[in-house]
Motif scaffolding. Structure first.
Motif, short mmCIF file in Angstrom:
data_model
loop_
_atom_site.label_atom_id
_atom_site.label_comp_id
_atom_site.label_asym_id
_atom_site.label_seq_id
_atom_site.Cartn_x
_atom_site.Cartn_y
_atom_site.Cartn_z
N GLY A 73 9.15 7.73 -43.62
CA GLY A 73 8.61 6.79 -42.51
C GLY A 73 7.27 7.53 -41.79
O GLY A 73 7.09 8.54 -42.37
N ASP A 74 7.20 7.23 -40.61
CA ASP A 74 5.80 7.69 -40.02
C ASP A 74 6.14 9.36 -39.71
O ASP A 74 5.11 9.88 -40.05
N GLN A 75 7.24 9.70 -39.27
CA GLN A 75 7.64 10.94 -39.10
C GLN A 75 7.16 11.70 -40.54
O GLN A 75 6.43 12.84 -39.96
N GLU A 76 7.79 11.43 -41.57
CA GLU A 76 7.54 12.15 -42.66
C GLU A 76 6.01 12.13 -43.01
O GLU A 76 5.45 13.32 -43.38
N LEU A 77 5.32 11.12 -42.86
CA LEU A 77 3.88 11.23 -42.97
C LEU A 77 3.21 12.20 -42.15
O LEU A 77 2.17 12.82 -42.36
N ALA A 78 3.87 12.22 -40.84
CA ALA A 78 2.90 12.91 -39.93
C ALA A 78 3.27 14.46 -40.30
O ALA A 78 2.16 15.33 -40.17
N THR A 79 4.60 14.80 -40.63
CA THR A 79 4.81 16.23 -40.48
C THR A 79 4.48 16.93 -42.27
O THR A 79 4.55 17.95 -42.29
N GLY A 80 4.45 15.71 -43.08
CA GLY A 80 4.27 16.16 -44.45
C GLY A 80 5.31 16.73 -45.29
O GLY A 80 5.40 16.97 -46.21
N HIS A 81 6.62 16.46 -44.70
CA HIS A 81 7.80 17.00 -45.20
C HIS A 81 8.66 15.72 -45.41
O HIS A 81 8.83 14.89 -44.34
N VAL A 82 9.72 15.97 -46.43
CA VAL A 82 10.71 14.86 -46.47
C VAL A 82 12.01 15.28 -46.97
O VAL A 82 12.16 16.43 -47.74
N GLN A 83 13.11 14.63 -46.70
CA GLN A 83 14.36 15.16 -47.03
C GLN A 83 14.66 14.54 -48.36
O GLN A 83 14.72 13.36 -48.47
N LEU A 84 14.81 15.35 -49.46
CA LEU A 84 15.31 14.94 -50.72
C LEU A 84 16.75 14.85 -50.84
O LEU A 84 17.23 16.15 -50.75
N LYS A 85 17.44 13.76 -50.93
CA LYS A 85 18.86 13.86 -51.18
C LYS A 85 19.48 13.60 -52.27
O LYS A 85 18.92 12.60 -53.21
N HIS A 86 20.35 14.52 -52.82
CA HIS A 86 20.87 14.32 -54.30
C HIS A 86 22.19 13.29 -54.16
O HIS A 86 22.90 13.34 -53.40
N MET A 87 21.94 12.24 -54.80
CA MET A 87 22.77 11.24 -54.49
C MET A 87 24.36 11.58 -54.86
O MET A 87 25.16 11.05 -54.29
N ALA A 88 24.64 12.38 -55.99
CA ALA A 88 25.94 12.59 -56.53
C ALA A 88 26.74 13.54 -55.58
O ALA A 88 27.73 13.36 -55.07
N SER A 89 25.81 14.71 -55.10
CA SER A 89 26.52 15.76 -54.29
C SER A 89 26.33 15.53 -52.80
O SER A 89 26.87 15.96 -52.05
N ARG A 90 25.36 14.63 -52.60
CA ARG A 90 24.97 14.28 -51.09
C ARG A 90 24.40 15.56 -50.37
O ARG A 90 24.27 15.59 -49.27
N GLU A 91 23.81 16.51 -51.50
CA GLU A 91 23.07 17.75 -50.59
C GLU A 91 21.64 17.30 -50.35
O GLU A 91 21.21 16.39 -51.15
N VAL A 92 21.25 17.70 -49.50
CA VAL A 92 19.85 17.44 -48.97
C VAL A 92 19.07 18.55 -48.86
O VAL A 92 19.34 19.87 -48.56
N GLU A 93 17.85 18.37 -49.01
CA GLU A 93 16.91 19.70 -49.25
C GLU A 93 15.57 19.07 -48.66
O GLU A 93 15.13 18.31 -48.69
N THR A 94 14.89 19.95 -47.57
CA THR A 94 13.64 19.59 -47.28
C THR A 94 12.29 19.99 -48.09
O THR A 94 12.49 21.24 -48.17
#
Ligand code: HAM
Length: 430
Positions: free
Chosen positions: A393-414
């Motif tokens: 969304g706008d926030q990710e575009l502004a910060t240039g960072h996004v959370q990548l979610k692994h669908m199976a484990s539900r683990e998230v990394e920025t």
């Protein structure tokens, strides 16, 4: 008005249908076709594609007038010019027609072809028997040695092995040369004559037209009469006997278990010498997964020079059904590595550009193009079985960072958006 599919045919669909119809999933078809192409290549066979319809006469002459396929099962129609055409009921006759018509015999002394495609037979539909079925087939023309026979049997067994299919039985027989067959037909008629009245109606008809086909009969009353029938193997000429013995010994050397079945004659009229069929215990009445044999007179019968041949075909539906019943694992279906869920117009435009750029770099990616809410996007990501998803969304575009979610484990990394291609590439190969 709603239209329904004709009897005896089926759709091959991208997503898992009901469990019992698992074999109709298109990525399973792609997988077995890939294994077949690869195996055929390893054995030196090259692809040939022939039309789905041919002049009717080709099958009448090639497959044989007295075979069930030609006498009862062909999809024959007149074209607008009044010529009789038939949807191919099998592949061999067409391959030989193409071989002769394109003068391929002038280009060498050994020719090895394979084909994959639909065949059409107007049979009574039942489990494992369809009016449009699909075959992988292979034909080797030019050499009549026992080694050539075993190469074909080994190749079809290798395909089953690479696919992980187990518990198949290779049935083997020789229907000999013409002189052996003539002698045997007389012996068979002499044996059956006193029992003629007890034969099924179909077999009564076959008695004079094509007595060998009685051996194929599924009727219990015929089977009872056939228990002590003379064996064709006792009527082979010395050359045919010697060829058959060599085939058996080569199969043993190749460690391919087989069962000699002197009643195996196959339903097509072009065979001579070695014939074989591979059956699966899991398929019920329609248990033949594949079959083939030698046809040394067919090229000549179709108007070409005298060139020997041998081939086989294996039914794709029956392979997939056997694999499903045996619980053989299929590779995972192709799916996106990443699924983007954009929030708002600016994010949507950004994601779409990123999506195209990833795809151009051969990274499987997808996104929600509908403009609907996050929940919808998450449902799609699950449905497409994406490995990762990213909500932008706008926030990710502004910060240039996004959370990548692994669908199976539900683990998230920025991660940094500027790094996304490199990161996804490393995950694809992980
Ligand atoms: P076929 O035995 O008639 O041989 O067919 C080969 C395979 O196709 C069968 O073993 C079976 O798996 C599958 N099949 C046949 N009919 C149906 C059907 N109605 N529904 C589902 N599967 C079916 C031939 O066609 C020969 N042209 C094989 C050959 C090639 N011989 C020498 N070269």
């Amino acid at each position: 008005m709603q239209y329904s599919i004709p009897k005896g045919v089926f759709d091959i669909l991208p997503d898992e249908p009901l469990e019992e119809d698992f074999w109709r999933q298109s990525d399973h078809w792609q997988y077995i076709e890939e294994v077949m192409r690869q195996t055929a290549g390893d054995y030196g066979f090259k692809e040939i594609r022939t039309p789905i319809f041919e002049r009717t006469e080709l099958f009448v002459r090639g497959v044989g007038e007295t075979s069930d396929i030609v006498s009862k099962e062909m999809y024959t129609f007149e074209d607008k010019a009044g010529r009789s055409m038939t949807l191919r009921p099998e592949g061999t006759a067409s391959v030989i027609r193409a071989f002769v018509e394109n003068h391929l015999h002038q280009k060498g002394s050994l020719h090895k072809f394979f084909y994959i495609g639909p065949m059409f037979r107007y049979e009574r539909p039942q489990s494992g028997r369809y009016r449009q079925h699909h075959q992988f087939g292979a034909e080797a023309l030019g050499v009549c040695s026992p080694e050539q026979d075993v190469e074909l049997i080994d190749m079809v067994c290798e395909i089953y092995h690479r696919l992980g299919i187990q518990e198949l039985t290779v049935h083997l027989n020789s229907v000999g040369d013409e002189a052996s067959r003539t002698r045997y037909k007389e012996a068979l008629q002499a044996y059956l004559k006193p029992h003629f009245e007890k034969l099924s109606d179909d077999s009564k008809e076959r008695f004079s037209k094509n007595v060998l086909r009685i051996l194929d009969s599924k009727s219990p009353q015929d089977q009872a009469l056939l228990t002590s029938v003379p064996s064709i193997l006792d009527h082979l000429s010395p050359e045919a006997k010697d060829h058959f013995k060599k085939v058996c010994s080569l199969l043993e050397k190749a460690k391919i278990p087989y069962l000699i079945n002197p009643k195996l004659v196959r339903g097509l009229d072009y065979y001579n010498g070695t014939v074989f069929e591979i059956t699966s215990g899991q398929l019920g009445a329609q248990n033949s997964v594949g079959g083939g044999g030698r046809y040394d007179g067919l090229v000549e019968a179709v108007g070409g020079p005298s060139i020997p041949g041998i081939g086989f075909a294996t039914g794709m539906e029956r392979i997939l059904q056997t694999m499903t019943k045996q619980g053989v694992a299929f590779p995972p279906a192709p799916h996106p590595l990443i699924f983007f869920i954009p929030l708002g117009e600016a994010a949507s435009a950004f994601c779409f550009e990123l999506l195209c750029s990833l795809r151009h770099k051969k990274i499987a990616a997808d996104m929600d193009l509908s403009g609907k809410k996050v929940q919808h996007g998450l449902q799609l990501a699950n449905q497409y079985k994406a490995d990762y998803c990213a909500i932008i969304g706008d926030q990710e575009l502004a910060t240039g960072h996004v959370q990548l979610k692994h669908m199976a484990s539900r683990e998230v990394e920025t991660i940094a958006l500027s790094e996304i291609t490199t990161i996804l590439r490393s995950k694809r190969h992980a």
